[in-house]
Design a protein around this motif. Sequence first.
Motif, PDB file in Angstrom:
ATOM      1  N   MET A 139       6.197   2.910   9.510  1.00 33.99           N
ATOM      2  CA  MET A 139       5.898   4.190  10.131  1.00 33.99           C
ATOM      3  C   MET A 139       4.423   4.261  10.538  1.00 33.99           C
ATOM      4  SD  MET A 139       6.419   7.928   8.410  1.00 33.99           S
ATOM      5  CE  MET A 139       5.809   9.435   9.173  1.00 33.99           C
ATOM      6  N   VAL A 140       3.531   3.838   9.631  1.00 34.05           N
ATOM      7  CA  VAL A 140       2.103   3.867   9.928  1.00 34.05           C
ATOM      8  C   VAL A 140       1.771   2.924  11.079  1.00 34.05           C
ATOM      9  CG1 VAL A 140      -0.184   3.318   9.013  1.00 34.05           C
ATOM     10  CG2 VAL A 140       1.448   4.570   7.598  1.00 34.05           C
ATOM     11  N   LYS A 141       2.375   1.746  11.067  1.00 34.38           N
ATOM     12  CA  LYS A 141       2.141   0.781  12.145  1.00 34.38           C
ATOM     13  C   LYS A 141       2.579   1.349  13.492  1.00 34.38           C
ATOM     14  CE  LYS A 141       2.878  -4.125  13.191  1.00 34.38           C
ATOM     15  NZ  LYS A 141       3.507  -5.389  12.698  1.00 34.38           N
ATOM     16  N   ASP A 142       3.726   2.004  13.516  1.00 32.71           N
ATOM     17  CA  ASP A 142       4.224   2.593  14.760  1.00 32.71           C
ATOM     18  C   ASP A 142       3.310   3.717  15.239  1.00 32.71           C
ATOM     19  OD1 ASP A 142       6.350   0.849  14.770  1.00 32.71           O
ATOM     20  OD2 ASP A 142       7.792   2.281  13.926  1.00 32.71           O
ATOM     21  N   ILE A 143       2.802   4.515  14.290  1.00 31.73           N
ATOM     22  CA  ILE A 143       1.891   5.600  14.665  1.00 31.73           C
ATOM     23  C   ILE A 143       0.627   5.038  15.307  1.00 31.73           C
ATOM     24  CG2 ILE A 143       0.363   7.386  13.735  1.00 31.73           C
ATOM     25  CD1 ILE A 143       2.571   8.083  11.727  1.00 31.73           C
TER      26      ILE A 143
ATOM     27  N   ILE B 149      -6.179   9.547  10.399  1.00 32.80           N
ATOM     28  CA  ILE B 149      -5.733  10.775   9.726  1.00 32.80           C
ATOM     29  C   ILE B 149      -4.385  11.174  10.290  1.00 32.80           C
ATOM     30  CG2 ILE B 149      -6.245  13.192   9.264  1.00 32.80           C
ATOM     31  CD1 ILE B 149      -9.200  12.530   9.590  1.00 32.80           C
ATOM     32  N   MET B 150      -3.437  11.395   9.397  1.00 39.32           N
ATOM     33  CA  MET B 150      -2.076  11.787   9.794  1.00 39.32           C
ATOM     34  C   MET B 150      -1.824  13.188   9.264  1.00 39.32           C
ATOM     35  SD  MET B 150      -0.317   8.088   8.907  1.00 39.32           S
ATOM     36  CE  MET B 150      -1.361   7.898   7.447  1.00 39.32           C
ATOM     37  N   LEU B 151      -1.622  14.126  10.170  1.00 42.31           N
ATOM     38  CA  LEU B 151      -1.480  15.544   9.817  1.00 42.31           C
ATOM     39  C   LEU B 151      -0.043  15.998  10.062  1.00 42.31           C
ATOM     40  CD1 LEU B 151      -2.953  18.239   9.054  1.00 42.31           C
ATOM     41  CD2 LEU B 151      -3.192  18.619  11.519  1.00 42.31           C
ATOM     42  N   PRO B 152       0.744  16.174   8.998  1.00 39.82           N
ATOM     43  CA  PRO B 152       2.112  16.676   9.179  1.00 39.82           C
ATOM     44  C   PRO B 152       2.100  18.105   9.721  1.00 39.82           C
ATOM     45  CG  PRO B 152       1.837  15.643   7.015  1.00 39.82           C
ATOM     46  CD  PRO B 152       0.462  15.817   7.596  1.00 39.82           C
ATOM     47  N   ASP B 153       3.113  18.444  10.481  1.00 34.75           N
ATOM     48  CA  ASP B 153       3.249  19.817  10.963  1.00 34.75           C
ATOM     49  C   ASP B 153       3.369  20.767   9.780  1.00 34.75           C
ATOM     50  OD1 ASP B 153       3.201  18.825  13.500  1.00 34.75           O
ATOM     51  OD2 ASP B 153       5.345  19.080  13.887  1.00 34.75           O
ATOM     52  N   GLU B 154       3.018  22.005  10.027  1.00 37.29           N
ATOM     53  CA  GLU B 154       3.097  23.015   8.968  1.00 37.29           C
ATOM     54  C   GLU B 154       4.527  23.088   8.424  1.00 37.29           C
ATOM     55  OE1 GLU B 154       1.773  27.673   8.210  1.00 37.29           O
ATOM     56  OE2 GLU B 154       1.508  26.735  10.179  1.00 37.29           O
ATOM     57  N   GLY B 155       4.650  23.026   7.108  1.00 36.98           N
ATOM     58  CA  GLY B 155       5.954  23.067   6.457  1.00 36.98           C
ATOM     59  C   GLY B 155       6.659  21.731   6.399  1.00 36.98           C
ATOM     60  N   ASN B 156       6.010  20.672   6.919  1.00 35.78           N
ATOM     61  CA  ASN B 156       6.664  19.367   7.009  1.00 35.78           C
ATOM     62  C   ASN B 156       5.994  18.311   6.119  1.00 35.78           C
ATOM     63  OD1 ASN B 156       8.711  17.668   8.330  1.00 35.78           O
ATOM     64  ND2 ASN B 156       6.968  16.613   9.278  1.00 35.78           N
ATOM     65  N   PHE B 157       5.041  18.730   5.265  1.00 37.66           N
ATOM     66  CA  PHE B 157       4.283  17.732   4.510  1.00 37.66           C
ATOM     67  C   PHE B 157       5.183  16.887   3.611  1.00 37.66           C
ATOM     68  CE2 PHE B 157       1.846  16.038   0.991  1.00 37.66           C
ATOM     69  CZ  PHE B 157       0.755  15.485   1.627  1.00 37.66           C
TER      70      PHE B 157
ATOM     71  N   ALA C 114       0.825  -1.210   0.000  1.00 42.04           N
ATOM     72  CA  ALA C 114       0.000   0.000   0.000  1.00 42.04           C
ATOM     73  C   ALA C 114       0.856   1.256   0.000  1.00 42.04           C
ATOM     74  CB  ALA C 114      -0.926  -0.006   1.221  1.00 42.04           C
ATOM     75  N   PHE C 115       1.918   1.267   0.795  1.00 40.14           N
ATOM     76  CA  PHE C 115       2.721   2.484   0.914  1.00 40.14           C
ATOM     77  C   PHE C 115       3.917   2.500  -0.033  1.00 40.14           C
ATOM     78  CE2 PHE C 115       0.222   2.283   4.794  1.00 40.14           C
ATOM     79  CZ  PHE C 115      -0.382   3.530   4.732  1.00 40.14           C
ATOM     80  N   ASP C 116       4.358   1.328  -0.513  1.00 42.69           N
ATOM     81  CA  ASP C 116       5.310   1.319  -1.627  1.00 42.69           C
ATOM     82  C   ASP C 116       4.654   1.962  -2.847  1.00 42.69           C
ATOM     83  OD1 ASP C 116       7.154   0.017  -0.073  1.00 42.69           O
ATOM     84  OD2 ASP C 116       6.827  -1.962  -0.954  1.00 42.69           O
ATOM     85  N   LEU C 117       3.389   1.616  -3.066  1.00 43.48           N
ATOM     86  CA  LEU C 117       2.658   2.192  -4.192  1.00 43.48           C
ATOM     87  C   LEU C 117       2.412   3.680  -3.979  1.00 43.48           C
ATOM     88  CD1 LEU C 117       1.206   1.717  -6.883  1.00 43.48           C
ATOM     89  CD2 LEU C 117      -0.840   1.085  -5.583  1.00 43.48           C
TER      90      LEU C 117
ATOM     91  N   PHE D 134       7.360  14.428   5.549  1.00 45.36           N
ATOM     92  CA  PHE D 134       6.527  13.366   6.121  1.00 45.36           C
ATOM     93  C   PHE D 134       6.101  12.382   5.036  1.00 45.36           C
ATOM     94  CE2 PHE D 134       2.434  11.509   7.200  1.00 45.36           C
ATOM     95  CZ  PHE D 134       2.628  11.069   8.498  1.00 45.36           C
ATOM     96  N   GLU D 135       5.643  12.897   3.905  1.00 41.30           N
ATOM     97  CA  GLU D 135       5.169  12.041   2.819  1.00 41.30           C
ATOM     98  C   GLU D 135       6.296  11.176   2.271  1.00 41.30           C
ATOM     99  OE1 GLU D 135       2.133  12.688  -0.842  1.00 41.30           O
ATOM    100  OE2 GLU D 135       3.894  13.982  -0.871  1.00 41.30           O
ATOM    101  N   ASN D 136       7.482  11.747   2.151  1.00 39.71           N
ATOM    102  CA  ASN D 136       8.615  10.988   1.609  1.00 39.71           C
ATOM    103  C   ASN D 136       9.037   9.849   2.528  1.00 39.71           C
ATOM    104  OD1 ASN D 136       8.765  12.568  -0.702  1.00 39.71           O
ATOM    105  ND2 ASN D 136      10.262  13.984   0.176  1.00 39.71           N
TER     106      ASN D 136
END
Length: 438
Positions: free
Chosen positions: A312-316, A293-301, A70-73, A304-306
């Motif tokens: 990472m999602v599992k840990d969150i 829902i995962m909200l990156p800090d302002e200026g960090n999108f 899912a996240f490789d894609l 975070f996306e990269n």
Amino acid sequence: MKRILISMMMTLVLVGLTACSAAPAETPTITGKLMGFQNGILQSELERLDSPYVKTTDQDKLAEGNSEFAFDLYQQLKQQEGNLFYSPYSISIALAMTYAGANGETEQQMKETLDFLLEQEDLHNAFNWLDQQLAQRGEGAEGKDDEGFRLNIANSIWGQEDYEFLEDFLNILAENYGAGLRGLDFVNQPEQSRQIINQWVEEQTEGRIKDLIPKGSIDGLTRLVLTNAIYFNAAWQYQFNDNNTIDMPFHLLDGDTIYVPTMRQTESFNYAEGSGYQAVELPYDGGELSMVIMLPDEGNFNDFENSLDAKMVKDIIRGMEDQKVSLTIPKFEFESEMSLAESLSVMGMPVAFSDGADFSGMDGTRSLYIGDVIHKAFVSVDENGTEAAAATAVIMVLSAQPIDPPVNFNIDRPFVFLIRDIATDSILFVGRVLNPEA
């Protein structure tokens, strides 16, 4: 040895027929039996396995592999502009059905790219188990409309009516995916065939996915279309009050600000925050599925996306704790439509899209290869809940208690979200919202 026809659906896989230079593979021994066409469908005598036994370790491997894919894609699809929404589960199902006919290097590349961590037999058995687990979700729960909770998943296979496919291949699909082959005349009636398949997808997704296969995608070389469709409709466990929805600012990545209808409520949710992000989990009615829902800090999108991947999602999610949350979230509704052929090739399975493909497990020859993989998805989020639908087409061508003040979770900038089945930890949908008005 006897060879016969096929057709199936949900994530859509179109299979065409094109002559290859490689010598035909030896036809494997056929062990199953076919009953012939009934109501236009070629049925196997083997019925779907109702209660497949799957080891806990295999259940975990299936969920792990599906999440990794899912996240490789996602890392490939994020390159496109604008909002994004897709169903990795639908794509995995459609390609798993195709994988059942793959051999040699084609099989190995698909296994690695799609993160299939189980061997063929165990994989199809596990997908059957998961599908039947998901079918049990939502009993007594509400939908976002007045018709109750729905999580419907359907598969079907569509084959050229005079083309022969191996019985073993059809048996695998019948036993594990509940799919019988529907005969169509791609050679002489390609447009009519396309419309028939698209109509099936539209019906399975309650009208949300229309015209999945574009004009020209099916032609006289098409021999097989494997399809998967998924439809989801659920109410929030804690619904938003319409009267609290007001226009609020949403800050775009380019620095502009727009005002969009934004829902508001204060409630206890699973919540986490870490270096560069906040995250919240919104359960659906019945408590069996949720939106994270995962909200990156302002200026960090972008950073975070990269860095976004399955671990990472599992840990969150594992790090979430019950917390009083003052939540604002924009209403949004949009569609995504994409060809996945290039992305999947770049991810590691180029042979499947070439004349060198080996899908001899389908028909005993090396005549088939994947021409394209088409995916379309729809999502709508409002005060009542979520409606989501997706279908996939692979075209194969011949050749805790709240304490302290509530934390603020103000979704006023681009964010990433997913919809998951909690018990199996299976990711059903993934998306991002860059502009709720797009």
